[in-house]
Scaffold this motif. Sequence first.
Motif, PDB file in Angstrom:
ATOM      1  N   VAL A 189       1.465  58.152  19.373  1.00 37.53           N
ATOM      2  CA  VAL A 189       1.566  58.022  20.894  1.00 37.53           C
ATOM      3  C   VAL A 189       2.623  57.065  21.288  1.00 37.53           C
ATOM      4  N   PRO A 190       3.576  57.569  22.186  1.00 43.17           N
ATOM      5  CA  PRO A 190       4.611  56.659  23.029  1.00 43.17           C
ATOM      6  C   PRO A 190       3.717  55.299  23.578  1.00 43.17           C
ATOM      7  N   PRO A 191       4.739  54.259  23.495  1.00 44.99           N
ATOM      8  CA  PRO A 191       4.118  53.322  24.266  1.00 44.99           C
ATOM      9  C   PRO A 191       3.639  53.295  25.472  1.00 44.99           C
ATOM     10  N   GLU A 192       4.475  53.875  26.360  1.00 40.67           N
ATOM     11  CA  GLU A 192       4.037  54.148  27.578  1.00 40.67           C
ATOM     12  C   GLU A 192       2.863  55.043  27.973  1.00 40.67           C
ATOM     13  N   ARG A 193       2.460  55.804  26.972  1.00 41.77           N
ATOM     14  CA  ARG A 193       1.119  56.503  27.105  1.00 41.77           C
ATOM     15  C   ARG A 193      -0.064  55.889  26.324  1.00 41.77           C
ATOM     16  N   ARG A 194       0.316  54.653  25.678  1.00 44.23           N
ATOM     17  CA  ARG A 194      -0.870  53.958  24.836  1.00 44.23           C
ATOM     18  C   ARG A 194      -2.091  53.706  25.772  1.00 44.23           C
ATOM     19  N   ARG A 195      -1.811  53.039  26.826  1.00 41.99           N
ATOM     20  CA  ARG A 195      -3.133  52.427  27.714  1.00 41.99           C
ATOM     21  C   ARG A 195      -3.212  52.926  29.221  1.00 41.99           C
ATOM     22  N   THR A 228      -7.809  51.800  34.648  1.00 39.34           N
ATOM     23  CA  THR A 228      -8.512  52.056  35.956  1.00 39.34           C
ATOM     24  C   THR A 228      -9.220  50.990  36.440  1.00 39.34           C
ATOM     25  N   GLU A 229      -9.094  50.645  37.837  1.00 38.10           N
ATOM     26  CA  GLU A 229     -10.221  49.949  38.228  1.00 38.10           C
ATOM     27  C   GLU A 229     -11.113  50.455  39.101  1.00 38.10           C
ATOM     28  N   LEU A 230     -12.357  50.425  38.404  1.00 37.88           N
ATOM     29  CA  LEU A 230     -13.665  51.086  38.896  1.00 37.88           C
ATOM     30  C   LEU A 230     -14.238  50.275  40.231  1.00 37.88           C
ATOM     31  N   ALA A 231     -14.339  49.155  39.957  1.00 33.89           N
ATOM     32  CA  ALA A 231     -14.926  48.125  41.079  1.00 33.89           C
ATOM     33  C   ALA A 231     -14.218  46.757  40.818  1.00 33.89           C
ATOM     34  N   PRO A 232     -14.716  45.874  41.780  1.00 35.95           N
ATOM     35  CA  PRO A 232     -13.972  44.674  41.734  1.00 35.95           C
ATOM     36  C   PRO A 232     -14.341  43.962  40.279  1.00 35.95           C
ATOM     37  N   ASP A 233     -13.168  43.625  39.479  1.00 34.69           N
ATOM     38  CA  ASP A 233     -13.558  43.213  38.174  1.00 34.69           C
ATOM     39  C   ASP A 233     -14.170  43.904  37.127  1.00 34.69           C
ATOM     40  N   ILE A 234     -14.097  45.191  37.380  1.00 38.31           N
ATOM     41  CA  ILE A 234     -14.515  46.171  36.243  1.00 38.31           C
ATOM     42  C   ILE A 234     -13.487  47.317  36.207  1.00 38.31           C
ATOM     43  N   HIS A 235     -13.163  47.542  35.059  1.00 38.57           N
ATOM     44  CA  HIS A 235     -12.007  48.205  34.756  1.00 38.57           C
ATOM     45  C   HIS A 235     -12.437  49.391  33.658  1.00 38.57           C
ATOM     46  N   ARG A 236     -11.886  50.488  33.650  1.00 40.15           N
ATOM     47  CA  ARG A 236     -11.861  51.477  32.447  1.00 40.15           C
ATOM     48  C   ARG A 236     -10.572  51.486  31.777  1.00 40.15           C
ATOM     49  N   VAL A 237     -10.501  51.432  30.414  1.00 44.14           N
ATOM     50  CA  VAL A 237      -9.442  51.262  29.811  1.00 44.14           C
ATOM     51  C   VAL A 237      -9.388  52.267  28.622  1.00 44.14           C
ATOM     52  N   ILE A 238      -8.674  53.266  28.599  1.00 47.97           N
ATOM     53  CA  ILE A 238      -8.485  54.317  27.639  1.00 47.97           C
ATOM     54  C   ILE A 238      -7.343  53.994  26.758  1.00 47.97           C
ATOM     55  N   GLU A 293      -4.464  45.728  21.701  1.00 46.58           N
ATOM     56  CA  GLU A 293      -3.993  46.356  22.904  1.00 46.58           C
ATOM     57  C   GLU A 293      -4.457  45.780  23.963  1.00 46.58           C
ATOM     58  N   LEU A 294      -5.773  44.900  23.975  1.00 40.31           N
ATOM     59  CA  LEU A 294      -6.334  44.460  25.098  1.00 40.31           C
ATOM     60  C   LEU A 294      -5.455  43.353  25.525  1.00 40.31           C
ATOM     61  N   GLU A 295      -4.838  42.659  24.576  1.00 39.18           N
ATOM     62  CA  GLU A 295      -3.794  41.623  24.837  1.00 39.18           C
ATOM     63  C   GLU A 295      -2.717  41.822  25.810  1.00 39.18           C
ATOM     64  N   GLN A 296      -2.531  43.328  25.787  1.00 38.29           N
ATOM     65  CA  GLN A 296      -1.504  43.909  26.638  1.00 38.29           C
ATOM     66  C   GLN A 296      -1.899  43.823  28.197  1.00 38.29           C
ATOM     67  N   LEU A 297      -3.140  43.896  28.335  1.00 38.82           N
ATOM     68  CA  LEU A 297      -3.661  44.294  29.747  1.00 38.82           C
ATOM     69  C   LEU A 297      -3.027  43.066  30.832  1.00 38.82           C
ATOM     70  N   ARG A 298      -2.951  41.679  30.442  1.00 41.58           N
ATOM     71  CA  ARG A 298      -2.295  40.963  31.414  1.00 41.58           C
ATOM     72  C   ARG A 298      -1.251  41.497  32.265  1.00 41.58           C
TER      73      ARG A 298
END
Length: 641
Positions: free
Chosen positions: A537-543, A546-556, A570-575
């Motif tokens: 999977v290309p890097p731009e499509r890796r992650r 989506t913010e579902l609610a304040p401080d609640i996110h969905r990560v695919i 991958e989670l380290e890249q969320l910043r």
Amino acid sequence: MSDAHLPSAGGRALSPATGAPGAGRPLTAGLLLGVLGVVYGDIGTSPLYAARASLLLFGPEIGRADILGVLSMIVWALILTVTVKYIVFILRADNRGEGGILALMALAMRAARDERGRWLVALVGIAGASLFFGDGTITPAISVLSAIEGLKVVDPAFEEFVVPLSVAVILALFLVQYRGTGTMGAVFGPVTAVWFAVLALLGLVGIAQRPEVLEALSPHHAVAFAAAHPLATFVALGSVVLVVTGAEALYADMGHFGRRPIRVAWLCFVLPALTLNYFGQGALLLGDPAAIANPFYLLAPEWGRLPLVFLATAATIIASQAMISGAYSIARQCIQMGFLPRLIVRHTSETEEGQIYMPQVNWGLLAGVVILVLSFGSSEALAGAYGLAVTGTFLCTSTLAFLVFRRRFGWPLPFVVLVFGPLFLLDAGYFLSNVLKIPQGGYVPLIIGGALFAMMTTWHRGRELLFARFRQDSLPLRSFLARLPHSRTIRVPGIAVFMTSQADYVPNALLHNLKHNKVLHERVLFVTVLNEDIPAVPPERRREVTELAPDIHRVIIRYGFQESPNVPRELEQLRAEGVAWDAMQASYFLGRETVVAAVVPKMSRWRQWLFGLMSRNAVPATEFFRIPSDRVVELGVRVAI
């Protein structure tokens, strides 16, 4: 929990023109040496046993017409099956640069018109992959045995040492797998180049003695032989196919080298060397039919036979290593595509992510290979077991290729039929001829392939039922989030990471945590790992965040079938995407499912037992997804299917 899984084409650059890794690299001697060592090791050792197995049918009184007829069948098998089918056509069917039966299956599944068609395509791919493992078990056994049997030609007194020495070589080969192929790979190419050069030289010497053997280049000898001996021709096909074993490696290894180096190495070096050697063996038999005892080694001068044994052993080790590495790769792809449970995958190189070691696959192959060597005891006996797996894979490849070239590439139907129709009939002839060898050992790949087919289909079906049950019993995520602000749930400091296979439903681990602990963390991540039918999977499509609610996110997080998941990385890249992340504050919540029988089971009892066994022995998600074990909370869930 997503069963997303594995290996890696790593960070290889893709050519914009073809998408093939390394497609833009210049054609160098080093690249061609790599192709020889990795791609052509298996097919390059076929002269050790293939010509003899093809001609043994006629006994010591074999005649000139028989020799020329069978030789003509051999050379045209190389031309039609390898050159035309694989080099000219199949190498065109790359899945973003990657090849192999599962990559072709992924392409064909995209071309299928409905869900039933996709499942039928998947069955063909699973069958091909299952037979590949049968082939992978037999290849090291027959290759090493055939090489060390040269000792009997040097001195008949060595006969009793053939099997023990073969077992010793095989044990040494499998026991060093954990070290990786990097060091060994450095010498694979040069050794294989020397091997092909020796094959060509021995063939030239034999042809010089009987140049009339070159008449077999004309296909009319094969046609005349078939007309005179139709039944013998049909039976001989089962052994002639041994000359093209390893052809599937051309396609499977395309992602490592690109199609051009593979084509150049075959047309300019491998095909001429193999043809010369087979003709050299035929020339020897024209002068001395008794040389059928071992025409390969008897083609060499007496003083050169012992060194030839050592070189042949090295060549068969290389051929076996290529098959073992291929088995790791195919197993990883099966896991990633949801056909096998999670297995241990260890990376043996810090720079090449594609170099992996899978202990369960390694020990399973070792046990199978040693049992075959001890049970059959000779390459002649084992030849009966060899062809069925290879020809079955050929048939699966031709079937999938027909669909891909017609629907995916848009070739006109008459042209596709004209190209792949005769090739399919040839493959079918090979396969049906090998069916005759089932009593002589052909049952071996059928048993191995059948067992793996049952495992893969059971696992795939079981996971489908499991996910369906999750969706049926779980609360939609949208409803849960709508109720959350009005609930009295206590929020505590920290980050909760809930691993879930169903991105739109509340994970059972979260519901159980709320039920027992009555709290929810301040920040919540719902993480889903998805597998796509592309190699990487290309890097731009890796992650996808989506913010579902304040401080609640969905990560695919998406991975291709050649990649290994690493969730913490991958989670380290969320910043960079604006999500507050601190690995030291994160706790991972996973659900551990215990499968039980439903009141009305949707799988037969034996499949339920097999699925449960595979589930219990799967590698823990923490290890597979590289999640720190000291930050994991597992909550058990009973699921009825």
